[in-house]
Scaffold this motif. Structure first.
Motif, PDB file in Angstrom:
ATOM      1  N   SER A 146      -6.152  -5.400  -6.828  1.00  0.00           N
ATOM      2  CA  SER A 146      -5.170  -4.385  -6.462  1.00  0.00           C
ATOM      3  C   SER A 146      -4.169  -4.953  -5.464  1.00  0.00           C
ATOM      4  O   SER A 146      -4.465  -5.879  -4.699  1.00  0.00           O
ATOM      5  N   ILE A 147      -2.962  -4.432  -5.553  1.00  0.00           N
ATOM      6  CA  ILE A 147      -1.890  -4.832  -4.634  1.00  0.00           C
ATOM      7  C   ILE A 147      -1.364  -3.562  -3.989  1.00  0.00           C
ATOM      8  O   ILE A 147      -0.984  -2.616  -4.702  1.00  0.00           O
ATOM      9  N   ASN A 148      -1.376  -3.494  -2.679  1.00  0.00           N
ATOM     10  CA  ASN A 148      -0.769  -2.358  -1.998  1.00  0.00           C
ATOM     11  C   ASN A 148       0.560  -2.808  -1.395  1.00  0.00           C
ATOM     12  O   ASN A 148       0.597  -3.605  -0.464  1.00  0.00           O
ATOM     13  N   LEU A 149       1.648  -2.285  -1.959  1.00  0.00           N
ATOM     14  CA  LEU A 149       2.971  -2.762  -1.537  1.00  0.00           C
ATOM     15  C   LEU A 149       3.348  -2.274  -0.144  1.00  0.00           C
ATOM     16  O   LEU A 149       4.219  -2.834   0.497  1.00  0.00           O
ATOM     17  N   ASP A 150       2.711  -1.208   0.330  1.00  0.00           N
ATOM     18  CA  ASP A 150       3.000  -0.745   1.692  1.00  0.00           C
ATOM     19  C   ASP A 150       2.546  -1.775   2.718  1.00  0.00           C
ATOM     20  O   ASP A 150       3.174  -1.969   3.743  1.00  0.00           O
ATOM     21  N   ARG A 151       1.439  -2.442   2.411  1.00  0.00           N
ATOM     22  CA  ARG A 151       0.921  -3.419   3.363  1.00  0.00           C
ATOM     23  C   ARG A 151       1.610  -4.768   3.224  1.00  0.00           C
ATOM     24  O   ARG A 151       1.839  -5.457   4.193  1.00  0.00           O
ATOM     25  N   GLU A 152       1.972  -5.139   1.958  1.00  0.00           N
ATOM     26  CA  GLU A 152       2.518  -6.473   1.748  1.00  0.00           C
ATOM     27  C   GLU A 152       3.913  -6.633   2.330  1.00  0.00           C
ATOM     28  O   GLU A 152       4.259  -7.657   2.878  1.00  0.00           O
ATOM     29  N   GLY A 153       4.737  -5.570   2.169  1.00  0.00           N
ATOM     30  CA  GLY A 153       6.162  -5.661   2.506  1.00  0.00           C
ATOM     31  C   GLY A 153       6.364  -6.242   3.876  1.00  0.00           C
ATOM     32  O   GLY A 153       7.375  -6.785   4.207  1.00  0.00           O
TER      33      GLY A 153
END
Lengths: 225, 232, 213
Positions: free
Chosen positions: C206-213
């Motif tokens: 899974s990829i959480n874009l809120d955390r990666e950005g």
């Protein structure tokens, strides 16, 4: 080998033709433009003028502005209706370009036949004395017009204001073509021979080849945001 | 520094262009030759020819940076491309105006669709179309890509234009100053002055270009800090 | 998820260092993943986090600002146009055409032969059997969503991307989507982007874009 490229191109072309037959997006605009510009010319200078330079120029004014009203539809409708993504998922950019190009070529040829028929019917002074030269001019002129309009349409379809931008961007690109075809149309009215215009034909063919080559190189950048 | 140097340089060139005397048989080193049919009107040459040259250079520079942008996707190249077009457009207007003034005094009308006037008119049209296109796109990357594509297409069509013009329109325009035959009616003084003017205006244009690039950089950076949601 | 017997396809999909910039604002940066047949990836993130943009990059519709996406297939060289099925809110089919015409166009554009009954079968499967020949202009949003599924499945793609898969669908439609996701996992790769509460543990990655950005 050719088939693997040509079949999808023909599929896109067929899709556009079918869609055009159902919605008449481009055709209705084109026909209305031809009729209205020709009638304005008739009202303004009368049908009886026999000056070949005026008549040849006016014919291409009709053709240019009619093209500007209809030839951008093929790309603009994909963007406006949000169907561009469908095409992007199905085929590579070059297939889209050539499918749309063929569609525009057919549309311009159809439009030009109608425009010339109507023009020669209403402008009694318009008589072509070398039909061979005239038809070659019309075919190559249509090809060049379609080639330039297709790539410019692809560009403006991605911009915010589409309609007014099309003639603004297209005119400088089409000007050399228009100058040559107007000249040749005048020659065909004055009884010029095909053999006198070999240079012009080479010019038109080179123009079409160069525009299509450049379009093919640039279209991928334009088509993928 | 550069600004001061350019200012003095162009002031001297301008002064000399107007005060150096003309004579039919230039004997002294400071004499300019009289070109038959142009006489004193030839003095505008020192301004008209460099501006016309720079309007073409600006267009070519814009296209070259456009190609670079398409290859590397570096926003810096787009800024350079657009700024080159901006400076080129300004010089294109100057060339048109100086050309029209010259035409009025040489041929009697400001505008008579001479091949060269037509060419510069087309260049103006292209610049106008280029900026109209830029102003109609608000996503930066898209604007950069599409305007680069348009500049390239316009550049590709130019040779056709150069080919078609002389065949249909007769020209009253003087032979290009540095014409193919190497035959020139200028003497050394005139040539040196013209080359100095070329150098001065080219320096001025690149200074303006540099300034515009820096302004655009600041504008873009401040915008990207302020801009809200823009999504595709 | 319930298992359906079908051989796994030999397909791998990977993204390396993907980033996308709009108006100099970074939408996401440095996304890396690697998937092979039978694996699933979940992409989450709040509105505007860039889920749809990432899916478009994976599908080859958007060019990433940096990084690469690659599809490796040992069996048949699959082009991106044949390998990917993509259901997205941004996808619109030609509404002057009927579902059948849309699907036939999709297959002929990919130069693939398709039997008419295959088209009918898939339309029955998504529940549009009765509307095969009706221009899709008159469809409700739920029916349009079903048509998108038919469009994205007709070429049996080894990689399926679903952006908000259950939007506009009724309970029966949601059941269909669950079934379809299970089938996809049984043979190929499935990537889902959603805002809805999802059980992250059911996905392999899974990829959480809120955390990666």
């Amino acid at each position: 080998m050719i088939g693997t490229f040509l079949n999808p191109v023909l599929a896109v072309l067929r899709k556009d033709l079918q869609s055009e037959l159902r919605t008449r997006y481009a055709m209705s605009a084109l026909i209305m433009f031809i009729v209205s510009t020709i009638s304005i010319i008739v009202f303004a200078i009368g049908g009886g003028t026999s000056r070949s330079d005026v008549l040849a120029g006016m014919l291409w004014v009709v053709i240019f502005f009619s093209s500007m009203s209809g030839l951008s539809r093929t790309f603009v409708s994909e963007e406006e209706r949000g169907t561009a993504m469908t095409l992007q998922l199905l085929v590579p950019p070059s297939v889209v370009l050539f499918g749309k190009l063929l569609f525009n070529v057919l549309l311009v040829i159809g439009m030009n036949i109608l425009a010339v028929a109507l023009y020669s019917f209403l402008m009694t002074g318009f008589t072509v004395t070398s039909p061979g030269l005239f038809s070659l001019t019309l075919i190559l002129g249509s090809g060049g017009l379609a080639a330039s309009s297709t790539i410019i349409a692809a560009i403006i379809a991605k911009a915010n204001t589409k309609g007014p931008l099309f003639p603004v961007l297209a005119l400088p690109i089409l000007l050399p073509l228009l100058v040559v075809v107007i000249n040749m149309t005048r020659l065909s009215m004055e009884g010029g021979d095909i053999s006198e215009s070999v240079g012009e034909f080479q010019f038109l063919i080179a123009y079409i080849i160069v525009i299509i080559t450049a379009s093919n190189l640039l279209f991928e950048y334009i088509w993928r945001d | 520094m550069i600004r001061l140097f350019l200012g003095i340089w162009l002031a001297i060139v301008t002064l000399l262009a107007f005060v150096l005397p003309m004579s039919a048989n230039p004997s002294a080193w400071y004499h300019l030759p009289i070109i038959p049919g142009l006489e004193d009107k030839a003095r505008i040459l020192f301004f008209h020819v460099p501006t016309a040259w720079l309007s073409t250079v600006g267009f070519i520079a814009s296209m070259v940076y456009g190609i670079r942008y398409l290859r590397k996707r570096d926003p810096e190249d787009d800024i350079k491309s657009a700024s080159a077009a901006g400076v080129g457009f300004l010089f294109c207007i100057l060339a048109t105006v100086t050309g029209a003034i010259w035409a009025k005094f040489s041929w009697g009308t400001y505008w008579n669709w001479d091949p060269r006037q037509t060419s510069i008119f087309v260049l103006l049209l292209i610049y106008g179309a280029y900026f109209a296109l830029r102003s109609a796109i608000d996503v930066e990357e898209k604007r950069a890509t599409l305007s680069a594509a348009y500049a390239i297409i316009a550049a590709v069509v130019m040779p056709f234009f150069m080919f078609v013009m002389p065949r249909i329109l007769a020209s009253l325009h003087p032979q290009p100053v540095l014409n193919v035959q190497g035959k020139t009616e200028m003497n050394a003084t005139m040539l040196v002055l013209l080359i100095s003017s070329f150098a001065g205006f080219t320096g001025l244009a690149s200074w303006m270009w540099n300034l515009e690039v820096r302004i655009q950089r600041i504008v873009m950076n401040s915008l990207s800090g302020l801009k809200g949601e823009t999504r595709v | 998820m319930e298992m359906i017997q079908e051989p796994l396809l030999d397909i791998r999909l990977s993204g390396t260092g993907l980033s996308k910039v709009f108006n100099r604002r970074s939408i996401f940066r440095d996304i890396t993943f690697q998937l092979s047949a039978g694996q699933t990836l979940l992409i989450t993130g709040s509105n505007g986090a860039g889920k749809s943009t990432l899916l478009k990059v994976i599908a080859g519709i958007l060019t990433p600002s940096s990084g690469t996406v690659s599809i490796m297939d040992a069996d048949i060289p699959q082009t991106v146009y044949r390998a990917i099925g993509f259901v997205s809110p941004y996808l619109n089919l030609y509404d002057e055409f009927s579902p059948r015409e849309n699907l036939f166009f999709a297959m002929s554009a990919r130069s693939r032969q398709v039997a008419p009954d295959a088209v009918d079968r898939i339309l029955d499967r998504v529940g549009l059997g009765r509307f095969k020949d009706v221009p899709s202009r008159v469809f409700s949003s739920g029916m349009k969503q079903r048509l998108k599924y038919a469009f994205s499945l007709i070429h049996e793609p080894p990689i399926l991307l679903l952006d908000e898969p259950t939007s506009n669908l009724d309970e029966e439609g949601k059941g269909f989507v669950r079934d379809l996701m299970a089938r996809q996992v049984a043979k190929g790769i499935l990537i889902v982007a959603t805002n809805e509460q999802t059980d992250v543990s059911r996905y392999d990655h899974s990829i959480n874009l809120d955390r990666e950005g």
